[in-house]
Design a protein around this motif. Structure first.
Motif, PDB file in Angstrom:
ATOM      1  N   GLY A   1       0.804  -1.215   0.000  1.00 53.73           N
ATOM      2  CA  GLY A   1       0.000   0.000   0.000  1.00 53.73           C
ATOM      3  C   GLY A   1       0.833   1.259   0.000  1.00 53.73           C
ATOM      4  N   HIS A   2       0.708   2.072  -1.063  1.00 49.45           N
ATOM      5  CA  HIS A   2       1.412   3.356  -1.070  1.00 49.45           C
ATOM      6  C   HIS A   2       0.670   4.343  -0.181  1.00 49.45           C
ATOM      7  CE1 HIS A   2      -1.595   5.251  -3.719  1.00 49.45           C
ATOM      8  NE2 HIS A   2      -1.615   4.113  -4.397  1.00 49.45           N
TER       9      HIS A   2
ATOM     10  N   TRP B   1      17.670   8.065  14.124  1.00 54.58           N
ATOM     11  CA  TRP B   1      18.570   7.567  13.083  1.00 54.58           C
ATOM     12  C   TRP B   1      18.264   8.319  11.783  1.00 54.58           C
ATOM     13  CZ3 TRP B   1      22.968   5.304  13.461  1.00 54.58           C
ATOM     14  CH2 TRP B   1      23.557   4.667  12.364  1.00 54.58           C
ATOM     15  N   PRO B   2      18.927   9.437  11.526  1.00 52.06           N
ATOM     16  CA  PRO B   2      18.624  10.260  10.340  1.00 52.06           C
ATOM     17  C   PRO B   2      18.857   9.542   9.011  1.00 52.06           C
ATOM     18  CG  PRO B   2      19.919  11.491  11.952  1.00 52.06           C
ATOM     19  CD  PRO B   2      19.936  10.073  12.402  1.00 52.06           C
ATOM     20  N   ARG B   3      19.624   8.459   9.033  1.00 49.31           N
ATOM     21  CA  ARG B   3      19.939   7.767   7.780  1.00 49.31           C
ATOM     22  C   ARG B   3      18.809   6.803   7.394  1.00 49.31           C
ATOM     23  NH1 ARG B   3      25.704   5.155   7.758  1.00 49.31           N
ATOM     24  NH2 ARG B   3      25.072   4.905   5.589  1.00 49.31           N
ATOM     25  N   ILE B   4      17.591   7.312   7.353  1.00 44.48           N
ATOM     26  CA  ILE B   4      16.430   6.539   6.929  1.00 44.48           C
ATOM     27  C   ILE B   4      15.863   7.177   5.665  1.00 44.48           C
ATOM     28  CG2 ILE B   4      14.075   5.828   7.499  1.00 44.48           C
ATOM     29  CD1 ILE B   4      14.910   5.763  10.428  1.00 44.48           C
ATOM     30  N   GLU B   5      15.683   6.365   4.644  1.00 44.15           N
ATOM     31  CA  GLU B   5      15.111   6.824   3.380  1.00 44.15           C
ATOM     32  C   GLU B   5      13.687   6.284   3.264  1.00 44.15           C
ATOM     33  OE1 GLU B   5      16.056   6.451  -1.435  1.00 44.15           O
ATOM     34  OE2 GLU B   5      17.383   5.535   0.051  1.00 44.15           O
ATOM     35  N   LEU B   6      12.731   7.160   2.975  1.00 47.34           N
ATOM     36  CA  LEU B   6      11.329   6.769   2.830  1.00 47.34           C
ATOM     37  C   LEU B   6      10.962   6.782   1.358  1.00 47.34           C
ATOM     38  CD1 LEU B   6       9.883   8.922   5.749  1.00 47.34           C
ATOM     39  CD2 LEU B   6      10.599   6.520   5.830  1.00 47.34           C
ATOM     40  N   ILE B   7      10.358   5.699   0.867  1.00 46.43           N
ATOM     41  CA  ILE B   7      10.062   5.552  -0.562  1.00 46.43           C
ATOM     42  C   ILE B   7       8.591   5.207  -0.734  1.00 46.43           C
ATOM     43  CG2 ILE B   7      10.615   4.310  -2.683  1.00 46.43           C
ATOM     44  CD1 ILE B   7      13.335   3.620  -1.375  1.00 46.43           C
ATOM     45  N   ASP B   8       7.852   6.054  -1.431  1.00 45.50           N
ATOM     46  CA  ASP B   8       6.442   5.808  -1.727  1.00 45.50           C
ATOM     47  C   ASP B   8       6.319   5.346  -3.176  1.00 45.50           C
ATOM     48  OD1 ASP B   8       3.686   5.722  -1.386  1.00 45.50           O
ATOM     49  OD2 ASP B   8       3.415   7.805  -2.021  1.00 45.50           O
ATOM     50  N   ASP B   9       6.140   4.060  -3.380  1.00 43.57           N
ATOM     51  CA  ASP B   9       6.087   3.467  -4.715  1.00 43.57           C
ATOM     52  C   ASP B   9       4.623   3.312  -5.122  1.00 43.57           C
ATOM     53  OD1 ASP B   9       6.295   2.030  -7.034  1.00 43.57           O
ATOM     54  OD2 ASP B   9       7.383   0.327  -6.182  1.00 43.57           O
ATOM     55  N   VAL B  10       4.100   4.302  -5.850  1.00 40.91           N
ATOM     56  CA  VAL B  10       2.690   4.290  -6.239  1.00 40.91           C
ATOM     57  C   VAL B  10       2.427   3.185  -7.252  1.00 40.91           C
ATOM     58  CG1 VAL B  10       0.836   5.632  -7.296  1.00 40.91           C
ATOM     59  CG2 VAL B  10       2.467   6.756  -5.767  1.00 40.91           C
TER      60      VAL B  10
END
Length: 471
Positions: free
Chosen positions: A311-312, A358-367
């Motif tokens: 779920g995006h 932990w600032p080294r977190i990447e968030l990815i929303d794959d629609v």
């Protein structure tokens, strides 16, 4: 909009938000276009424009006719009605009507035949898949996956001890109610069957009815999902609390514990702060799309940890919005009860707290892929600089158990055949002392690496393994 602005927009061509029409005549066709845009985030129709973006233009009489056509289609050929805005832009070739369709607040929008239309690239299509229709109703707040009854379940499938431990009904107006009524009042049942929230929070063996709603976890020795080797693999099922505990245990045993400059006798701490991992894991379990029959995935690589949930992000949210603490309760009943069971606060503070820890977190929303991923990048090992430099020709250390495995492995062999050849009774001992070290060392490989637990899985020597076998 000026002529220059219009021409600049037309030069970019059609896409999901911009549609070109030389003219319109059929109100049902107009209704389908309006519905598709209203169901898909809104968009703009440019009438008086050819498919290639060149302006054909309209005269004043055509504009009057089109205004009436669009008004009728929007109000009489759509359920519920939409409210487009029109603007006429004068060009050298004639007028261009710009029709702006806002993102609909009352999705899904249907034509008179009851068809739901959505955008598909620059074109449109009508929705036929049940899960996609459910998601549209979910976005409109008309239905939530967590309160849908699970067919075939009953109060008998409730774990009485787990439910009683929450002390529902004790010392409140709910006290003394029959269990079926109590569950219904709490949104955990409908009087006969458990809802999805009731099943996932307090059910016995929830995956008996919803096998996809579990966590699939794999740890790889390298950085690629296509790696043919793995270090650890587990399918984690049970209630949400059991999935949380099992997933966290998997993560803990596959990440490093580091000293962070402290003394030798300290126990060390997880290389990525536990608070950040807790927030990301709970976020995946609580806010995933339960209308999508897919599992949460935890992938541990040499350089990162990925938690991907089905779920995006809902239309009203963006990556930047959740970074700032905004939230949208996709599963409100589940969220309400989970706050008493999991380390979850429900204030939208989870992602900001994880990023602070932990600032080294990447968030990815794959629609397109319909999933949301959180990627936590691992730090470099504290001991890297002190490690001795080795040449590529150095062979890995081979334990006595692995040596025995190499001697009996002939061609492609199933696990049971290997176990029999080694004379072992304990499958777990075979896996941990023989197979896993051999796989980690690159001496043995699986014939079906994408499905580590397949019943057809077999093992064979690699080129390096054959060389070690002959030593």
């Amino acid at each position: 909009m000026t002529e220059a602005d219009l021409l600049q927009t037309l030069a970019r061509g059609e896409d999901s938000r911009h549609q070109f029409k030389r003219d319109l005549a059929n109100p049902d066709g107009v209704a389908a276009e309006l519905a598709a845009m209203a169901n898909s985030g809104g968009g703009t129709l440019f009438i008086g424009v050819a498919d290639d973006g060149s302006v054909s233009g309209l005269d004043a009489a055509a504009v009057r006719r089109l205004n009436q056509l669009i008004s009728n289609a929007a109000s009489q050929h759509l359920r519920p009605p939409v409210h487009p805005l029109t603007e006429n832009v004068q060009t050298a070739q004639g007028l261009v009507m710009v029709v702006t369709v806002p993102d609909g607040l009352n999705k899904p929008y249907m034509d008179l035949q009851g068809r739901v239309w959505v955008k598909s690239g620059s074109d449109k299509r009508h929705v036929t898949a049940r899960e996609e229709l459910q998601r549209l109703f979910q976005r409109a707040g008309l239905v939530y996956a967590d309160v849908v009854p699970v067919a075939g379940t009953s109060v008998a499938d409730l774990d009485d001890k787990a439910f009683a431990a929450r002390r529902y009904g004790q010392g409140s107006e709910l006290a003394g109610l029959p269990l079926e009524q109590l569950l219904q009042n709490l949104g955990l049942g409908d009087g006969r069957e458990l809802t999805l929230a009731g099943l996932l929070l307090f059910g016995r063996q929830p995956q008996r009815w919803r096998p996809a709603f579990q966590v699939k976890a794999v740890a790889f020795p390298g950085t690629s999902l296509a790696d043919s080797r793995y270090l650890d693999s587990e399918d984690i099922s049970g209630t949400l609390l059991e999935q949380f505990k099992g997933s966290f245990a998997f993560i803990r045993r596959n990440l490093h514990h580091v000293q962070r400059g402290r003394g030798f006798n300290t126990l060390g701490e997880l290389e990525i702060p536990e608070v950040a991992l807790e927030e990301l894991l709970v976020n995946a379990l609580i806010h995933r799309d339960y209308f999508t029959s897919a599992s949460i995935r935890i992938l541990v690589f040499a350089d990162r940890l990925e938690i991907a949930s089905p779920g995006h992000l809902p239309d009203s949210l963006s990556i930047e919005a959740i970074r700032q603490g905004r939230t949208n309760r996709r599963n409100p009943t589940l969220t309400e009860h989970a706050a008493q069971i999991l380390p979850y606060r429900g204030l939208g503070s989870g992602i900001p707290r994880a990023l602070r820890e932990w600032p080294r977190i990447e968030l990815i929303d794959d629609v397109v892929g319909n999933q949301f991923s959180a990627v936590a990048w691992r730090p470099e090992s504290e001991w890297v600089s002190a490690a001795p430099e080795v040449t590529p020709e150095v062979t890995p250390e081979v334990t006595p158990e692995v040596t025995r495995l190499l001697k009996v492995l002939r061609g492609e062999m199933a696990r049971s055949d290997i176990q029999a050849a080694l004379g072992l009774k304990d499958e777990k001992h075979l896996r941990e002392a023989y197979l896993r070290p051999a796989l980690d060392a690159g001496l043995v490989e699986m014939t079906i690496p994408d499905k580590p637990r397949s019943r057809l899985q077999k093992y064979r020597l690699t080129t390096q393994g054959r060389a070690a076998q002959n030593v």
